[in-house]
Design a protein around this motif. Structure first.
Motif, PDB file in Angstrom:
ATOM      1  N   GLN A 226     -10.822  -8.674   5.580  1.00 38.36           N
ATOM      2  CA  GLN A 226     -11.788  -8.971   6.649  1.00 38.36           C
ATOM      3  C   GLN A 226     -11.144  -9.608   7.891  1.00 38.36           C
ATOM      4  OE1 GLN A 226     -14.799 -11.355   4.670  1.00 38.36           O
ATOM      5  NE2 GLN A 226     -15.849  -9.542   3.906  1.00 38.36           N
ATOM      6  N   GLY A 227     -10.103  -8.958   8.385  1.00 41.82           N
ATOM      7  CA  GLY A 227      -9.469  -9.406   9.617  1.00 41.82           C
ATOM      8  C   GLY A 227      -8.420 -10.483   9.450  1.00 41.82           C
ATOM      9  N   GLU A 228      -8.175 -10.925   8.226  1.00 42.78           N
ATOM     10  CA  GLU A 228      -7.192 -11.987   7.988  1.00 42.78           C
ATOM     11  C   GLU A 228      -5.821 -11.456   7.583  1.00 42.78           C
ATOM     12  OE1 GLU A 228      -7.707 -15.218   8.554  1.00 42.78           O
ATOM     13  OE2 GLU A 228      -9.667 -14.604   9.331  1.00 42.78           O
ATOM     14  N   ALA A 229      -5.671 -10.129   7.516  1.00 43.75           N
ATOM     15  CA  ALA A 229      -4.404  -9.527   7.091  1.00 43.75           C
ATOM     16  C   ALA A 229      -3.725  -8.820   8.264  1.00 43.75           C
ATOM     17  CB  ALA A 229      -4.634  -8.533   5.954  1.00 43.75           C
ATOM     18  N   LYS A 230      -2.416  -8.640   8.141  1.00 46.41           N
ATOM     19  CA  LYS A 230      -1.633  -7.888   9.108  1.00 46.41           C
ATOM     20  C   LYS A 230      -0.865  -6.791   8.376  1.00 46.41           C
ATOM     21  CE  LYS A 230      -2.164 -10.272  13.039  1.00 46.41           C
ATOM     22  NZ  LYS A 230      -2.694  -9.681  14.293  1.00 46.41           N
ATOM     23  N   ILE A 231      -0.748  -5.637   9.037  1.00 46.40           N
ATOM     24  CA  ILE A 231       0.103  -4.563   8.534  1.00 46.40           C
ATOM     25  C   ILE A 231       1.546  -4.889   8.884  1.00 46.40           C
ATOM     26  CG2 ILE A 231       0.721  -2.139   8.803  1.00 46.40           C
ATOM     27  CD1 ILE A 231      -1.820  -2.397   7.279  1.00 46.40           C
ATOM     28  N   ILE A 232       2.454  -4.672   7.924  1.00 49.56           N
ATOM     29  CA  ILE A 232       3.871  -4.843   8.209  1.00 49.56           C
ATOM     30  C   ILE A 232       4.635  -3.600   7.786  1.00 49.56           C
ATOM     31  CG2 ILE A 232       4.341  -6.027   6.000  1.00 49.56           C
ATOM     32  CD1 ILE A 232       6.463  -7.682   7.616  1.00 49.56           C
ATOM     33  N   ALA A 233       5.499  -3.137   8.687  1.00 48.81           N
ATOM     34  CA  ALA A 233       6.391  -2.006   8.390  1.00 48.81           C
ATOM     35  C   ALA A 233       7.804  -2.453   8.740  1.00 48.81           C
ATOM     36  CB  ALA A 233       5.968  -0.765   9.167  1.00 48.81           C
ATOM     37  N   GLY A 234       8.164  -2.367  10.033  1.00 49.90           N
ATOM     38  CA  GLY A 234       9.471  -2.877  10.450  1.00 49.90           C
ATOM     39  C   GLY A 234       9.477  -4.390  10.592  1.00 49.90           C
ATOM     40  N   GLY A 235       8.380  -4.945  11.068  1.00 47.13           N
ATOM     41  CA  GLY A 235       8.263  -6.400  11.193  1.00 47.13           C
ATOM     42  C   GLY A 235       9.111  -7.022  12.285  1.00 47.13           C
ATOM     43  N   GLN A 236       9.615  -6.206  13.237  1.00 48.69           N
ATOM     44  CA  GLN A 236      10.538  -6.734  14.232  1.00 48.69           C
ATOM     45  C   GLN A 236       9.869  -7.658  15.251  1.00 48.69           C
ATOM     46  OE1 GLN A 236      14.040  -6.034  13.865  1.00 48.69           O
ATOM     47  NE2 GLN A 236      12.951  -5.600  11.957  1.00 48.69           N
TER      48      GLN A 236
ATOM     49  N   ALA B 230       0.851  -1.195   0.000  1.00 47.72           N
ATOM     50  CA  ALA B 230       0.000   0.000   0.000  1.00 47.72           C
ATOM     51  C   ALA B 230       0.883   1.240   0.000  1.00 47.72           C
ATOM     52  CB  ALA B 230      -0.905  -0.001   1.226  1.00 47.72           C
ATOM     53  N   ASP B 231       0.547   2.190  -0.847  1.00 47.51           N
ATOM     54  CA  ASP B 231       1.332   3.420  -0.946  1.00 47.51           C
ATOM     55  C   ASP B 231       0.626   4.619  -0.326  1.00 47.51           C
ATOM     56  OD1 ASP B 231       3.542   2.256  -2.273  1.00 47.51           O
ATOM     57  OD2 ASP B 231       2.398   2.237  -4.141  1.00 47.51           O
ATOM     58  N   SER B 232      -0.499   4.361   0.340  1.00 48.53           N
ATOM     59  CA  SER B 232      -1.208   5.414   1.075  1.00 48.53           C
ATOM     60  C   SER B 232      -2.032   4.748   2.161  1.00 48.53           C
ATOM     61  CB  SER B 232      -2.121   6.222   0.148  1.00 48.53           C
ATOM     62  OG  SER B 232      -3.214   5.429  -0.291  1.00 48.53           O
TER      63      SER B 232
ATOM     64  N   VAL C  76      -6.161   0.866   4.192  1.00 45.74           N
ATOM     65  CA  VAL C  76      -7.479   0.632   4.778  1.00 45.74           C
ATOM     66  C   VAL C  76      -8.341  -0.204   3.833  1.00 45.74           C
ATOM     67  CG1 VAL C  76      -9.655   1.762   5.398  1.00 45.74           C
ATOM     68  CG2 VAL C  76      -7.476   2.648   6.274  1.00 45.74           C
ATOM     69  N   GLU C  77      -8.282   0.107   2.551  1.00 52.87           N
ATOM     70  CA  GLU C  77      -9.065  -0.641   1.561  1.00 52.87           C
ATOM     71  C   GLU C  77      -8.668  -2.112   1.552  1.00 52.87           C
ATOM     72  OE1 GLU C  77      -9.984  -0.638  -3.267  1.00 52.87           O
ATOM     73  OE2 GLU C  77      -8.717   0.907  -2.369  1.00 52.87           O
ATOM     74  N   LEU C  78      -7.364  -2.371   1.606  1.00 53.00           N
ATOM     75  CA  LEU C  78      -6.886  -3.752   1.603  1.00 53.00           C
ATOM     76  C   LEU C  78      -7.279  -4.477   2.890  1.00 53.00           C
ATOM     77  CD1 LEU C  78      -3.350  -3.227   0.027  1.00 53.00           C
ATOM     78  CD2 LEU C  78      -5.292  -4.421  -1.015  1.00 53.00           C
ATOM     79  N   MET C  79      -7.182  -3.781   4.027  1.00 51.70           N
ATOM     80  CA  MET C  79      -7.582  -4.397   5.288  1.00 51.70           C
ATOM     81  C   MET C  79      -9.053  -4.770   5.261  1.00 51.70           C
ATOM     82  SD  MET C  79      -5.014  -4.723   7.412  1.00 51.70           S
ATOM     83  CE  MET C  79      -5.568  -4.634   9.112  1.00 51.70           C
ATOM     84  N   GLN C  80      -9.860  -3.920   4.656  1.00 48.57           N
ATOM     85  CA  GLN C  80     -11.289  -4.203   4.544  1.00 48.57           C
ATOM     86  C   GLN C  80     -11.539  -5.426   3.663  1.00 48.57           C
ATOM     87  OE1 GLN C  80     -13.650  -1.112   2.666  1.00 48.57           O
ATOM     88  NE2 GLN C  80     -15.416  -1.591   3.957  1.00 48.57           N
TER      89      GLN C  80
ATOM     90  N   ALA D 197      -3.345 -14.365   6.611  1.00 42.06           N
ATOM     91  CA  ALA D 197      -3.515 -14.779   5.225  1.00 42.06           C
ATOM     92  C   ALA D 197      -2.820 -13.820   4.278  1.00 42.06           C
ATOM     93  CB  ALA D 197      -5.002 -14.855   4.880  1.00 42.06           C
ATOM     94  N   ALA D 198      -2.555 -12.591   4.750  1.00 47.26           N
ATOM     95  CA  ALA D 198      -1.908 -11.588   3.899  1.00 47.26           C
ATOM     96  C   ALA D 198      -1.118 -10.625   4.763  1.00 47.26           C
ATOM     97  CB  ALA D 198      -2.944 -10.823   3.082  1.00 47.26           C
ATOM     98  N   LEU D 199      -0.029 -10.112   4.182  1.00 45.04           N
ATOM     99  CA  LEU D 199       0.728  -9.019   4.772  1.00 45.04           C
ATOM    100  C   LEU D 199       0.567  -7.799   3.880  1.00 45.04           C
ATOM    101  CD1 LEU D 199       4.131 -10.533   5.988  1.00 45.04           C
ATOM    102  CD2 LEU D 199       2.046 -10.082   7.305  1.00 45.04           C
ATOM    103  N   ILE D 200       0.247  -6.674   4.483  1.00 46.64           N
ATOM    104  CA  ILE D 200       0.112  -5.423   3.749  1.00 46.64           C
ATOM    105  C   ILE D 200       1.281  -4.532   4.134  1.00 46.64           C
ATOM    106  CG2 ILE D 200      -1.330  -3.402   3.333  1.00 46.64           C
ATOM    107  CD1 ILE D 200      -3.736  -5.186   4.120  1.00 46.64           C
ATOM    108  N   ASP D 201       2.199  -4.353   3.199  1.00 45.39           N
ATOM    109  CA  ASP D 201       3.421  -3.580   3.419  1.00 45.39           C
ATOM    110  C   ASP D 201       3.103  -2.096   3.243  1.00 45.39           C
ATOM    111  OD1 ASP D 201       5.912  -2.357   3.333  1.00 45.39           O
ATOM    112  OD2 ASP D 201       6.820  -3.904   2.067  1.00 45.39           O
ATOM    113  N   VAL D 202       3.318  -1.307   4.305  1.00 46.58           N
ATOM    114  CA  VAL D 202       3.001   0.120   4.258  1.00 46.58           C
ATOM    115  C   VAL D 202       4.246   0.996   4.227  1.00 46.58           C
ATOM    116  CG1 VAL D 202       0.753  -0.148   5.374  1.00 46.58           C
ATOM    117  CG2 VAL D 202       2.795   0.194   6.783  1.00 46.58           C
ATOM    118  N   ASN D 203       5.404   0.398   3.999  1.00 49.92           N
ATOM    119  CA  ASN D 203       6.639   1.184   4.010  1.00 49.92           C
ATOM    120  C   ASN D 203       6.648   2.272   2.943  1.00 49.92           C
ATOM    121  OD1 ASN D 203       8.652   0.138   6.085  1.00 49.92           O
ATOM    122  ND2 ASN D 203       7.941  -1.772   5.153  1.00 49.92           N
ATOM    123  N   GLY D 204       5.895   2.051   1.859  1.00 48.65           N
ATOM    124  CA  GLY D 204       5.858   3.058   0.802  1.00 48.65           C
ATOM    125  C   GLY D 204       5.213   4.364   1.220  1.00 48.65           C
TER     126      GLY D 204
END
Length: 304
Positions: free
Chosen positions: A39-49, A25-27, A32-36, A63-70
């Motif tokens: 439906q609760g099966e995704a996690k946000i990842i930035a540093g991932g520590q 995600a680049d914004s 938010v759109e991807l998280m929706q 089930a999914a990782l949404i990379d927000v580093n962009g």
């Protein structure tokens, strides 16, 4: 961009995460759109520590990782609001290393900056983010503990818009927060503490380990707010009446306040420390932190 991870095993022991989708995600709107969608099966990842080790141990199975580093750190820490009530705003993707070197944080939230020095190691501090640490809600974490002591607010975004949640209402239990499945943390907002006294202390088994017990104290108008880490299922703010108007020159009063705080907690024992040992650490660290935070203004030290 979407890719599929592979399931890898070594010598029959599962040491890698299960399969998941990777999306970028680049914004915040896109995140938010991807998280929706998930439906609760995704996690946000930035540093991932914290997230990646938990995935490797299969303690969490997104089930999914949404990379927000962009999205970036949006300029880093800044001050908003009127001059008489400034607010320190730290974008969620601000790295710990940026918080550690920010003159804005040094002036308006020195407690937080000091606590960040104790987070992990250099690698962790250069990858980990302030928003990720708060959202992870580790009850032993230095950042959740200090943000709670500072009376911060967590700003989140969802398809329904933006909402602010006081940090006192954000942490629910172990690694669980008030964030809904389709909400993402976008900012940490902290009332300025310019000129206020503070202290932070902790005991760890080894350098860069999680705290066995941590204590944060922020004194506003001479009245201390005490927060404990490592003694409950979330960072624990101590009831104000347990500390009261303790006077740093009153040794018996300090002993009594520290003892009252220690007696009020019911920590769990584990392989690292027994419940009695944690309670003993609370007594010692609270007394030490109160002494520092309530010391006369001309006394040099952590809260000076």
């Amino acid at each position: 961009m979407t890719t599929q991870s592979s399931l890898w095993q070594a010598h029959g022991d599962r040491v890698q995460p299960t399969s998941f989708e990777y999306q970028r995600a680049d914004s915040w709107d896109e995140a938010v759109e991807l998280m929706q969608i998930w439906q609760g099966e995704a996690k946000i990842i930035a540093g991932g520590q914290s997230l990646v080790p938990m995935m490797n141990l299969r303690l969490t199975l997104p089930a999914a990782l949404i990379d927000v580093n962009g999205i970036g750190d949006q300029g880093g820490p800044r001050i908003e609001g009127p001059a008489e009530a400034p607010v320190l705003v730290i974008p969620a993707l601000t790295r710990h290393a940026t918080v550690l070197t920010s003159p804005v944080v040094a002036q308006h939230a020195p407690l937080l900056q000091h606590a960040v020095r104790l987070v992990g190691n250099v690698r962790v501090r250069h990858r980990g983010t302030i928003g990720g640490s708060v959202a992870h809600a580790d009850p032993t974490g230095e950042i959740p503990c200090s943000v709670l002591a500072l009376g911060g607010v967590v700003r989140m975004q969802s398809p329904r818009g933006v909402r602010d949640v006081p940090i006192t209402e954000f942490f629910r239990t172990y690694l669980t927060t008030a964030a809904e499945d389709d909400e993402v943390v976008t900012e940490i907002r902290i009332p300025s503490s310019v000129g206020e006294r503070w202290a932070f202390d902790e005991v760890t088994r080894r350098f860069s380990d999680f705290a066995t017990v941590a204590v944060a104290v922020q004194a506003r108008a001479g009245r201390p707010t005490v927060v404990l880490g490592g003694v409950a299922d979330r960072p624990l703010r101590v009831a104000d009446d347990l500390v009261g108007d303790v006077d740093v020159r009153d040794e018996a009063g300090l002993d009594s306040a520290a003892g009252a705080v220690a007696d009020s907690v019911n920590p769990e024992g584990d392989v690292h420390a027994s419940a009695d040992y944690r309670r003993r650490l609370v007594r010692v660290l609270v007394r030490r932190a109160l002494t520092t935070a309530l010391a006369p203004q001309d006394t040099k030290g952590a809260g000076a």
